[in-house]
Design an enzyme around this catalytic site. Structure first.
Site, PDB file in Angstrom:
ATOM      1  N   GLY A 697     -14.101  44.842 -20.805  1.00 14.29           N
ATOM      2  CA  GLY A 697     -15.200  44.270 -21.628  1.00 14.29           C
ATOM      3  C   GLY A 697     -16.186  45.213 -21.109  1.00 14.29           C
ATOM      4  N   SER A 698     -17.500  45.239 -21.592  1.00 19.25           N
ATOM      5  CA  SER A 698     -18.516  45.888 -21.177  1.00 19.25           C
ATOM      6  C   SER A 698     -19.849  45.236 -21.650  1.00 19.25           C
ATOM      7  CB  SER A 698     -18.638  47.343 -22.124  1.00 19.25           C
ATOM      8  OG  SER A 698     -18.459  47.402 -23.435  1.00 19.25           O
ATOM      9  N   GLY A 699     -20.896  45.305 -21.046  1.00 20.29           N
ATOM     10  CA  GLY A 699     -22.062  44.872 -21.236  1.00 20.29           C
ATOM     11  C   GLY A 699     -23.215  45.749 -21.096  1.00 20.29           C
ATOM     12  N   SER A 700     -24.405  44.940 -20.627  1.00 23.74           N
ATOM     13  CA  SER A 700     -25.762  45.753 -20.408  1.00 23.74           C
ATOM     14  C   SER A 700     -25.607  47.075 -19.593  1.00 23.74           C
ATOM     15  CB  SER A 700     -27.007  44.806 -20.592  1.00 23.74           C
ATOM     16  OG  SER A 700     -26.832  43.980 -21.539  1.00 23.74           O
ATOM     17  N   PHE A 701     -25.023  46.357 -18.449  1.00 23.53           N
ATOM     18  CA  PHE A 701     -25.359  47.133 -17.383  1.00 23.53           C
ATOM     19  C   PHE A 701     -23.745  47.813 -16.706  1.00 23.53           C
ATOM     20  CE2 PHE A 701     -29.010  44.312 -16.876  1.00 23.53           C
ATOM     21  CZ  PHE A 701     -29.857  45.230 -16.977  1.00 23.53           C
ATOM     22  N   GLY A 702     -22.758  47.712 -17.556  1.00 20.04           N
ATOM     23  CA  GLY A 702     -21.662  48.202 -17.085  1.00 20.04           C
ATOM     24  C   GLY A 702     -20.439  47.987 -17.629  1.00 20.04           C
ATOM     25  N   VAL A 704     -16.385  46.186 -17.249  1.00 22.09           N
ATOM     26  CA  VAL A 704     -15.410  45.319 -16.657  1.00 22.09           C
ATOM     27  C   VAL A 704     -13.875  45.522 -16.647  1.00 22.09           C
ATOM     28  CG1 VAL A 704     -14.633  42.714 -16.232  1.00 22.09           C
ATOM     29  CG2 VAL A 704     -17.028  43.364 -16.879  1.00 22.09           C
ATOM     30  N   LYS A 719     -16.521  44.362 -11.973  1.00 23.94           N
ATOM     31  CA  LYS A 719     -17.438  44.720 -12.852  1.00 23.94           C
ATOM     32  C   LYS A 719     -18.349  45.932 -12.257  1.00 23.94           C
ATOM     33  CE  LYS A 719     -21.941  42.853 -14.304  1.00 23.94           C
ATOM     34  NZ  LYS A 719     -22.659  41.612 -14.668  1.00 23.94           N
ATOM     35  N   ASP A 825     -29.411  34.468 -19.848  1.00 24.14           N
ATOM     36  CA  ASP A 825     -28.518  35.248 -20.726  1.00 24.14           C
ATOM     37  C   ASP A 825     -27.236  34.364 -21.247  1.00 24.14           C
ATOM     38  OD1 ASP A 825     -27.990  37.289 -22.496  1.00 24.14           O
ATOM     39  OD2 ASP A 825     -26.959  38.525 -21.105  1.00 24.14           O
TER      40      ASP A 825
END
Length: 1009
Positions: A697-702, A704, A719, A825
């Protein structure tokens, strides 16, 4: 003529002998007669003169046997069946064992059979049908099993059936409708199930119908509301559904008892209640009733009023108007309106309620303003609960009049000022709950006078000063002493050891210092001891090992030093031990609680060593070893140390210049040091070099990655922060600071962190969590994510549980943490599902941490994700708990409809809230996620209508989602109300599953919690 006379005499003699022998056998079956009720049963006097015996004078035959309430112990002899003239058999309130003898069926003259409150087992004899003259059948309060015999339907003279308090099963028998003489039925406290049959409406003379505390369900027969002879109707604690007819109390004018508590009735209180002048007991508790409470001023015989756990009121100023009219009900003894939606202020007329009032419960509402001084006029009160409202101001001095008060609950308000010294005058108190207010100043020493106090909770206030030693002279304290989350200072008095019967002691989160007194080992009944978050120093007292029943012990975040006493491993029932973040050193024991890594917390004590391998502590140095090679190695060790120091120094200088060259400044946050760390090399190796194959997975700041670490037996999720992204540094700090201090079953637990340099000599930061196998809620809600790992979608039962899991997490973050945590969030991709489909909230990278004492906050600029962030954030408002509730509401609506808030269909001002509101509540089936329900299972026949109770559950869920997503922040529900309503919904939904056998169709985990 003489022949006939002789024959009569002969028959009488034979009868005398039969009855005498039967009574003799009765006495032989009695093993204990403590009150000597049978002392007169001997040959010195005729048996017709024996105690408890009544005979027919002409023939000297026994007609009545009454030995009620003598504590006789034994069995009921079957020879009683030979007392063929018996009309009344009463052996109630004794201790008879064994089965009810079938020989009772021989008693053809029997009219009253009373076996109440014994220990009879087995089934009700079916051959009682031969007792054709039977009018009263009373076998309540025994251990009888089986079904109510169908043969009873032939007893046409039967007026009373009393079988309460047994273990009867099966359905409510329809044959009861044939017993036209019945005036009373009591089947309470059994295991009857199914619906009440319509045949019961044939009982036109019925006066008392008690069917409470069973598993009965379905619509309650409306025809019963038209039987005007009814005086008592008790349906409590079943699963009846439906609304109450508005004219109910007009058609039942003689009703004096109406109990429907703990069912699933909905709608308004019948307006006809204003004329129910015969009503004495009214219990509507724990249903889904709504609206305003009408005037009850004509109910002048009312002594019991219970409306708790409904949805009465509308948080308006008129909600409590009905209390003003209750002043006409001069016989009131109990009034409970707890856990509703009553708003406004409490009228001063509350003090004019009945002088006989002993219990008044107003808790769990939205009542505001000051506590009326007049309430002190209710001097007979033994229980007063006004907890969890919005009361403010001080405790009125008139409370000093409550000389009979035993239970006083004022918690969860905004009360301030000092705890008044007159609290010590309430000498009958056994529970005092002032939790979560704004009380300040010292704890009054006069509280010592409350020598019956068993439960004392003063936690979550602003109390200061020292703990008065007098509090430990309340020897009656046994359930709880909670002084946590205050500003108390000084030491914990050694008098604490006087509380030998205390079960739960909590003085955590204060400013206490000094040693932990060794006398605490004298509190031999302790099961829960919480001393964390203070400044206790010295060593852990070995006397703690004397607490053989201790289950939870938290000493974390103090200044304790020395070693962990070996004797603590001998506390066999200890399930949780936390000594984190102290200055402990030395070897960790290996047995007892120390042998299970899931039960012990040791981090933040850098000098601990040894223990079991799974603790991953360094080995302890070998003491006293003087090897011949020791001195040779000393020189080598010194050289190695110097070289290692130079390498470290060189490495640090290199990092410094690299950082300076790139103008990259990290945010200083010393609190991160409290988390254990792992090396970059370990993470690089465990994720196959952060391979794309490991990316989950990936998100706003990096991003996983799934990985494995040498220090962990199970897979982990790593993460990795993208430090090129603005805000990533602060996100790392925030998430560390939030997660290190919170613990909840529905939070993803952080294992460790890494703040290091990678192989390119670039700054590297990562967080390591437990790996959650089933992925995110996002992957389960939307079909495009489904794959072989997720072959199924979520049914209604699963979704309801996930909603409750998330709500429970928010309740913890908003209400129970030392510092308020705002997630900021909340969305499906930040909710992970474990092997049991239990939800775990993750990603606190933009959370806001609010200090309870200073109001300081910790957050970063971003305020959530588009579609889930509340509208006020877009207009520059500060983040708040209202914002989290908006995100929660959107998440609920997405789970129910299957539509994201950013769905392309939402344009031109349309949004998910409005999309649902248009179809609410009548057309929900048109907007439900098609994967949510199996229509064959939950629709009613060939009509496209949901089973009524399933629809009610869905309506309630949509209602919560809609209220949470209201545009005005302060009109949204809070976590307290949400969790309470969700638990009610789960209870109702579980009833639907059992009643309709929908486990496979709508989920079977609904009732697990």
């Amino acid at each position: 003529m003489s022949f006939g006379t002789n024959k009569t005499v002969a028959v009488a003699a034979l009868g005398n002998q039969t009855d005498h022998l039967a009574l003799h056998k009765f006495k032989e079956s009695i093993s204990s007669d403590p009150n000597k009720a049978l002392e007169s049963w001997n040959s010195s006097i005729h048996f017709c003169k024996w105690h408890g015996i009544t005979c027919k004078p002409m023939h000297e035959r026994v007609t009545k046997l009454n030995l009620e309430g003598y504590h006789l112990h034994g069995s009921l002899s079957p020879h009683v069946g030979n007392l063929t003239f018996l009309t009344n058999l009463n052996i109630g309130n004794n201790d008879f064992l064994g089965e009810i003898p079938e020989e009772l069926g021989r008693l053809l003259q029997l009219q009253q059979l009373d076996l109440i409150n014994n220990s009879f087992a087995g089934e009700i004899p079916s051959n009682l049908t031969y007792c054709s003259n039977l009018k009263g059948l009373n076998v309540g309060g025994n251990n009888v099993i089986g079904k109510i015999p169908i043969e009873i339907g032939s007893l046409k003279k039967l007026q009373l059936i009393n079988v309460w308090g047994n273990n009867l099963t099966g359905g409510f028998p329809s044959f009861i409708g044939n017993l036209s003489s019945l005036i009373g039925i009591a089947v309470t406290y059994n295991n009857l199930k199914g619906e009440i049959p319509q045949e019961i409406c044939n009982l036109k003379n019925i006066r008392r119908l008690h069917v409470g505390e069973n598993n009965l369900s379905g619509m309650f027969p409306s025809c019963l509301y038209n039987i005007s002879s009814l005086t008592q109707l008790s349906l409590t604690e079943n699963k009846f559904i439906g609304s109450l007819p508005s004219n109910l109390f007009n058609t039942l004018p003689n009703l004096n008892m109406f109990q429907i508590g703990k069912n699933q009735f909905f709608g308004s209180m019948p307006i006809s209640i204003v004329n129910a002048s015969s009503l004495q007991l009214l219990d509507l508790a724990q249903n889904y009733l709504v609206g305003q409470v009408p005037s009850l001023e004509k109910l002048q015989d009312l002594y019991w009023l219970n409306l708790e756990d409904n949805y009465f009121g509308n948080n308006s100023t008129i909600d409590l108007e009905f209390l003003k009219y209750l002043t006409n009900c001069s016989k009131l003894e109990v009034v409970s309106i707890c856990n509703n939606k009553f708003g406004g202020s409490l009228p001063n007329s509350i003090g004019s309620l009945s002088t006989q009032l002993t219990e008044l419960c107003l808790g769990g509402n939205l009542i505001s303003g000051k506590i009326p001084v007049e309430i002190g006029n209710l001097v007979e009160l033994i229980l007063l609960a006004i907890d969890f409202n919005h009361f403010e101001g001080i405790i009125p001095t008139s409370f000093g009049k409550f000389q009979k008060m035993q239970y006083l609950a004022l918690s969860g308000n905004k009360l301030s000022g000092y705890i008044p010294p007159f609290i010590g005058n309430l000498s009958q108190l056994f529970k005092l709950d002032l939790y979560r207010n704004m009380f300040q100043g010292n704890i009054p020493p006069s509280i010592e006078n409350c020598q019956k106090l068993q439960y004392l909770d003063l936690s979550h206030n602003k109390l200061s000063g020292t703990i008065p030693s007098e509090i430990f002279h309340i020897f009656s304290l046994s359930n709880l002493l909670n002084l946590s989350h205050n500003f108390l200072s000084g030491s914990l008095p050694r008098e604490v050891g006087l509380l030998k019967n205390i079960d739960w002691l909590d003085v955590s989160e204060n400013h206490l210092s000094g040693d932990i007194p060794t006398t605490i080992g004298d509190c031999t009944a302790l099961e829960y001891l919480h001393l964390q978050g203070n400044s206790f120093n010295g060593t852990i007292p070995s006397s703690l090992a004397s607490l053989e029943g201790l289950q939870h012990l938290d000493l974390s975040r103090n200044r304790l030093s020395g070693s962990i006493p070996d004797v603590m491993q001998n506390i066999s029932v200890l399930e949780y031990l936390n000594v984190s973040f102290n200055m402990l050193e030395g070897e960790v024991p290996k047995n007892g609680v120390f042998g299970n890594v899931t039960k012990v917390e040791l981090i933040g004590n850098n000098k601990l060593c040894g223990g079991i391998l799974l603790l991953h502590l360094p080995p302890c140095p070998i003491k006293g070893r003087k090897d011949t090679k020791h001195h040779k190695f000393m020189l080598v060790a010194v050289i190695v140390s110097v070289v290692f120091f130079l390498l470290i120094l060189s490495f640090i200088i290199t990092i410094y210049w690299v950082r300076k060259r790139n103008n990259k400044r990290s945010i200083d946050s010393p609190t991160i040091d409290q988390l254990a760390t792992v090396s970059y090399q370990d993470l690089h190796h465990g994720t196959n070099g952060f391979s794309s194959r490991n990316l989950i997975g990936s998100g706003s700041f990096g991003s996983v990655y799934k990985g494995n670490l040498v220090s962990e037996n199970n897979a982990v999720a790593v993460k990795v922060l993208n430090l090129q992204k603005k805000g990533a540094h602060k996100s790392f700090i925030v998430e560390c600071n939030v997660l290190k201090n919170i613990r909840h079953r529905n939070l993803v637990k952080i294992l460790t962190c890494c703040s290091s340099i990678d192989y390119k000599v670039q700054e590297f930061k990562a967080l390591v969590f437990y790996y959650i196998k089933n992925g995110s809620l996002e992957q389960w809600l939307h079909p495009e994510f489904l794959n072989e790992e997720h072959p199924k979608t979520l049914d209604l039962g699963h979704r309801l549980n996930i909603i409750i899991d998330v709500a429970s997490t928010l309740h913890y973050l908003h209400q129970e943490c030392e510092q308020l945590v705002i997630h900021c969030d909340l969305k499906p991709s930040n909710v992970l599902l474990d092997d049991d489909m239990v939800a775990h909230v993750t990603d606190f990278g933009i959370a806001k941490l609010v200090s309870a004492t200073s109001g300081n906050t910790s957050t970063i600029g971003i305020k959530g994700t588009v579609g889930y962030a509340p509208p006020e954030y877009g207009m520059g408002s500060e983040v708040s708990t209202y914002g989290d509730m908006y995100s929660f509401g959107i998440l609920m609506l997405e789970m129910l409809t299957g539509r994201r808030p950013t769905d392309e269909v939402f344009e031109d001002g349309q949004n998910l809230h409005n999309f649902v509101a248009i179809s609410f509540p009548d057309n929900l089936i048109n907007i439900l996620d098609p994967h949510l329900l199996s229509r064959d299972a939950v629709e009613d026949g060939n009509n496209e209508n949901l089973i009524p109770t399933v629809k009610e559950c869905l309506v309630s869920l949509f209602r919560i989602g809609l209220i949470c997503t209201i545009e005005s922040p302060k009109e949204r529900m809070n976590t307290v109300d949400v969790t309470r309503e969700l638990n009610i919904i789960r209870k109702a939904f579980l009833a639907v599953i059992k009643a309709n056998k929908l486990d496979d169709a709508v989920g079977s985990r609904c009732g697990d919690s």
